[in-house]
Scaffold this motif. Structure first.
Motif: not given
Length: 196
Positions: A143-162
């Motif tokens: 379940q921990l391996y399948r979690r992708d919360d961090v990846e979604h947050e990284i994408q969100f932050i990158k979009a905000q930075i851009n």
């Protein structure tokens, strides 16, 4: 070895198909348990066992819901044969139950989920001590391996930075640019932490 006085099925849940219901009854018949099956007018069934040790009747009520029979209830059994058959039924038909095995001076509490023991607790003098508890370590790791919360947050932050970089390039006011730079600093730091 301590002698068991009784077994109390405090909370039992069995869900059986019609074929499994027949297998359930046959399992008790095969082991010479004295039982009687009552079919009620609404399709529900009652399975009545004779507890040879206490002389009492044990009634398990199965409510018919669509194509399944659902038994929820409690019962107290002293007959060793019936105790073993009930344990086997909970295991075979993937039932859930909380079972108190009562001994002189203490109680062993077994929790079953999907037919397997997940927890054993010894209760003595109002004090509980966990003897065994199942932990699905592999399932938790998967379940921990399948979690992708961090990846979604990284994408969100990158979009905000851009979008902040685009806004900074369009701004001529130095005060506004400094505020944007401050936000960019915080966001890039957070991005660094997440990607580390």
């Amino acid at each position: 070895m301590a002698m068991r006085l009784a077994t109390q099925y405090v909370k039992t849940c069995l869900q059986l198909t019609e074929a499994e219901m027949a297998m359930f009854i046959q399992m008790f018949v095969d082991h010479q348990a004295s039982l009687q099956v009552k079919v009620l007018e609404n399709g529900n069934q009652e399975v009545v066992f004779q507890d040879n040790e206490s002389g009492e009747e044990i009634v398990l009520s199965f409510e018919r819901k669509f194509n399944t029979y659902v038994c929820r209830g409690t019962c107290r059994i002293t007959d060793k044969n019936l105790v073993n058959l009930m344990r086997k039924a909970v295991s075979t038909f993937k039932g859930s139950a909380i079972v108190h095995r009562i001994y002189e001076g203490y109680i062993m509490i077994y929790e079953y989920e999907w037919g397997s023991v997940v927890k054993i607790v010894e209760r003595k003098d109002q004090t509980d001590r966990v003897i065994y508890e199942y932990k699905d370590t592999i399932g938790m790791l998967e379940q921990l391996y399948r979690r992708d919360d961090v990846e979604h947050e990284i994408q969100f932050i990158k979009a905000q930075i851009n979008s902040l970089l685009d806004l900074r390039n369009d701004m001529q006011d130095t005060a506004v640019r400094e505020q944007i730079d401050s936000r960019l600093y915080k966001m890039t730091h957070r991005l660094f932490v997440l990607e580390a």
